[in-house]
Design an enzyme around this catalytic site. Structure first.
Site, PDB file in Angstrom:
ATOM      1  N   HIS A 182       3.356  17.360   5.258  1.00  0.00           N
ATOM      2  CA  HIS A 182       3.908  17.182   3.908  1.00  0.00           C
ATOM      3  C   HIS A 182       4.925  18.284   3.587  1.00  0.00           C
ATOM      4  CE1 HIS A 182       3.288  17.665  -0.672  1.00  0.00           C
ATOM      5  NE2 HIS A 182       4.182  16.709  -0.461  1.00  0.00           N
TER       6      HIS A 182
HETATM    7 CA    CA Z   1       6.934  14.940   6.046  1.00  0.00          CA
END
Ligand code: CA
Ligand code: ZLM
Ligand code: ZN
Length: 390
Positions: A182
């Site tokens: 992320h």
């Molecule tokens: Ca990513």
């Protein structure tokens, strides 16, 4: 080899400094700047350097990095040396700034961080000056670094610094992140503005996969007075996603985002740990599918800043980034998929010596992303786009 001709109708710039490459995070640390050396060797052996403007980047200045980072953090970064890792009078600062196994102190750390950051800042400025249409810095893409904290192998957030440059000229900038992790640092930096739309595709497992953020319903502080509410989109995935599903998902989501948000510039983080066979990753993508995301992003014809990111199987990282360079200079269909004899370190690419080994078949991971799950992701993200204006 035959020199690759310059692409017709647009300019591509390459931003690099070979002084980044020899830095070493320490024994058996997964992050290996040597993958940049391998990438450059492939790009040169294919003659792609003839198709771009080549810029030797300078180190970002302290003041440039202070556009995002706190000065007490930068002061620490600038002065810390490897022997301080054991020193008790530094242990508070080391803990405060999140140094440890993931983010060790190594020789030349400040030089390393300021060099990769300088590359991304220079690349952004070339786009702003209209001296380039697509600017590439494979040494950048270090999306986890925070204002006053190192995180996940990242010390300075070059992407945030690059976006801050682009925001001087463009009302809206879109950030796309295909690293398997992320893009939390970039997301958080622009939490409170509607001038940056962040979109990260990643493996999500709150308790068992770093950094544990990036759920589908995590879209920025939803306070009614926060203009940045809804301007963080997350595409949480499970293990084993395969080429066709990933490409379809990427096109559906990114196509909708671009047509809704109408960005003036796009920053694409191409972390190559989303490939199959990555030492830290868990997806089953081949080099062609990773590249298809780059090719699709290019079709919008919007000024594009391309950075690297993760990628822990160096031979495959360099395959992907060399292939993606060929896409960006419009030469993907003229380069030989067999790796040229003249490549330095060619032994790394055996036994197949192909740019496109079948990564998806070499380490089978069960695909835990059902078609129904992927369809629900697309539906939900399109609903979220109703809050966004171009
Ligand atoms: Ca990513
Ligand atoms: N331990 N050595 C992606 C950043 C991922 C946090 C679990 C550290 C490792 C990993 C470091 C040699 C990007 C976590 C890990 C061990 C707490 C992560 C040093 C192996 C080693 O052998 C290793 C002593 C090290 C680190 C594995 N760390 C694997 N995964 C993640 C960070 C960065 O790709 O997104 C962008 C460049 N960290 O899972 C722990 C929770 C620290
Ligand atoms: Zn990663």
């Amino acid at each position: 080899y035959t020199p690759i001709p310059r692409p017709k109708g647009y300019r591509v710039s390459w931003h690099a400094n070979p002084a980044v490459e020899p830095h070493h995070f320490g024994q058996s640390h997964p992050m290996k700047p040597f993958r940049l050396t391998l990438t450059k060797q492939l790009v040169m052996a294919y003659g792609m350097h003839h198709a771009m403007d080549l810029y030797m980047t300078r180190a970002a200045t302290y003041e440039e990095m202070a556009d995002f980072h706190n000065t007490d953090y930068l002061d620490f970064l600038k002065t810390i040396i490897p022997s301080d890792m054991q020193s008790s009078d530094q242990s508070d600062s080391l803990a405060r700034f999140n140094f440890g196994d993931d983010c060790p102190v190594f020789d030349g750390l400040y030089n390393y961080a300021s060099l990769y950051a300088g590359g991304t800042i220079d690349a952004a400025r070339k786009l702003c000056n209209n001296q380039s249409d697509i600017a590439i810095n494979w040494s950048g893409g270090l999306h986890h670094a925070k204002k006053a904290e190192a995180s996940g192998f990242c010390y300075v957030n070059d992407i945030v610094l690059g976006i801050l440059q682009l925001l001087r000229h463009h009302p809206r900038v879109m950030y796309i992140d295909i690293d398997v992790h992320h893009g939390d640092g970039v997301e958080q930096a622009f939490w409170s503005t509607d001038r940056v739309l962040t979109v990260s595709f990643h493996k999500y497992d709150k308790d068992n996969f770093f950094p544990g953020t990036g759920a589908l319903d995590s879209n920025g502080p939803a306070h009614p007075l926060n203009p940045g509410a809804h301007h963080a989109l997350n595409v949480p995935l499970n293990d084993g996603i395969e080429d066709d599903d990933y490409i379809a998902l990427f096109k559906e989501i990114i196509g909708s985002c671009v047509s809704t948000y109408q960005p003036g510039a796009i920053v694409l983080q191409c972390g190559a740990d989303s490939l199959g066979c990555d030492r830290l990753g868990c997806f089953s993508l081949n080099v062609q599918a990773h590249g298809a995301c780059v090719a699709y992003t290019k079709t919008f014809g919007i000024p594009l800043l391309v950075v690297g990111g993760g990628g822990y199987t160096p031979r495959n990282v360099s395959r992907a980034w060399a292939h993606e360079t060929s896409i960006l200079v419009d030469a993907a269909n003229i380069i030989d998929p067999n790796i040229p004899d003249a490549v330095t370190f060619r032994n790394h690419f055996g036994p197949d010596y192909s740019l496109f080994p079948p990564l998806s078949d070499m380490r089978r991971i069960e695909n835990k992303n059902s078609r129904a799950y992927l369809a629900s992701l697309v539906r939900t993200i399109k609903e979220k786009l109703r809050y966004i204006q171009g």
